[in-house]
Design an enzyme around this catalytic site. Structure first.
Site: not given
Length: 331
Positions: A111, A150, A211, A235
């Protein structure tokens, strides 16, 4: 659902957890909630990740935590993703979250939001490799379910430490790594790079999920070819096109299919949140579903997206799709 899949050969395994399929909906705060995750499961989502769960909220028994952690039988396997900068609090939170019977716990180290990463959580953890080692070592030896993580490529262009972090995760009991192909400083402002995902895949023996900048089905194939990853996480593109989780581009989806999914998603939201809140929270998805038709009947669309009354919203939506189908048939 689980019984049907047990008769098939898994695509890959996260320790002892079987995964069927290779396309995964990304955990997105405010988007990958219970209703949308169930919709994604119908569309082919292979691993269901919760929204971000703050370890502080878990240990303080914040009232919104259960809504983020509840899951259905369709969501298999289901992983709760948690974030924090305090290993002890992460440990306590992970043990408390066993109450919700997840199939695994995922540690967020990606994040980039300032109020998360600047306090050393999310991508901020990438600056403290030994703390990451401690978190994974303690959790993997004390919990009966797999621990995954992640990551991004590093904090910035001067701290590319993705290979070091990947090795640390594996060496300390982590069972899968998801790699977002940007640094924290890049946020989403620059194109993702996929070469580091390939490097990590060649370095570790545990599954690797790629990703970053997967918008179309062609991107899925390119990422898999270029990186050799075990799965692809999607996403933002999945918000307006959850069908991508079954290898279908939005251009392939008929108006009828969009309409059916639109109303089913609305029903899920209302059932889960109640009529008033369910509608308000659904409108951001409705906007994404309807964007390809933005030039058509803009007045009705605008009325719909600002409506606060469920019956009015439903009537406007039925009117919108009926007129859209009629216009499409005449063209």
């Amino acid at each position: 659902m689980i019984e049907q899949e047990q008769s098939r050969k898994p695509t890959f395994q996260i320790d002892q957890v079987a995964v069927y399929g290779d396309l995964v909906l990304a955990p997105m705060d405010g988007y990958s909630d219970y209703p949308f995750r169930n919709l994604a499961a119908e569309c082919g989502n292979a691993i269901s990740f919760s929204e971000f769960v703050n370890a502080i909220d878990v240990v303080n028994q914040y009232h919104k935590v259960p809504r983020k952690c509840v899951h259905s039988s369709m969501e298999y396997p289901f992983f709760i993703q948690i974030f924090d900068n305090d290993p002890q609090r992460i440990y306590r939170a992970a043990h408390l979250l066993l109450e919700y019977q997840p199939d695994g716990i995922d540690i967020n180290m990606g994040c980039s939001v300032k109020n998360v990463s600047n306090r050393g959580a999310g991508a901020g953890l990438l600056l403290e490799p030994q703390k990451i080692a401690h978190i994974f070592r303690v959790l993997s030896t004390s919990l009966p379910i797999p621990i995954t993580g992640k990551i991004r490529l590093g904090w910035d262009e001067n701290t590319f430490n993705y290979l070091q972090i990947a090795r640390i995760i594996e060496d300390n009991g982590g069972k899968m790594i998801t790699v977002h192909g940007r640094t924290r400083s890049q946020k989403y402002l620059q194109p993702a790079v996929w070469e580091p995902i390939a490097e990590i895949k060649k370095t570790v023996k545990i599954p690797v999920i790629g990703n970053g900048d997967v918008q179309q089905v062609a991107d899925i194939h390119r990422m898999k070819l270029q990186t050799g990853c075990d799965g692809v996480m999607i996403g933002r593109a999945a918000i307006h096109n959850p069908w991508i989780l079954s290898y279908r581009d939005r251009s392939e989806i008929s108006i009828q299919e969009v309409s059916q999914l639109f109303f089913r998603h609305l029903e899920y939201n209302v059932d889960f949140y109640g009529a008033e809140k369910g509608l308000v929270l659904f409108r951001k998805y409705a906007d994404r579903y309807l964007r390809p038709y933005a030039a058509f009947s803009s007045e009705t669309r605008q009325q719909m997206l600002t409506s606060n009354h469920l019956n009015e919203f439903q009537e406007l939506a039925h009117q919108f799709f009926s007129n859209l189908l009629l216009n499409h048939a005449e063209s």
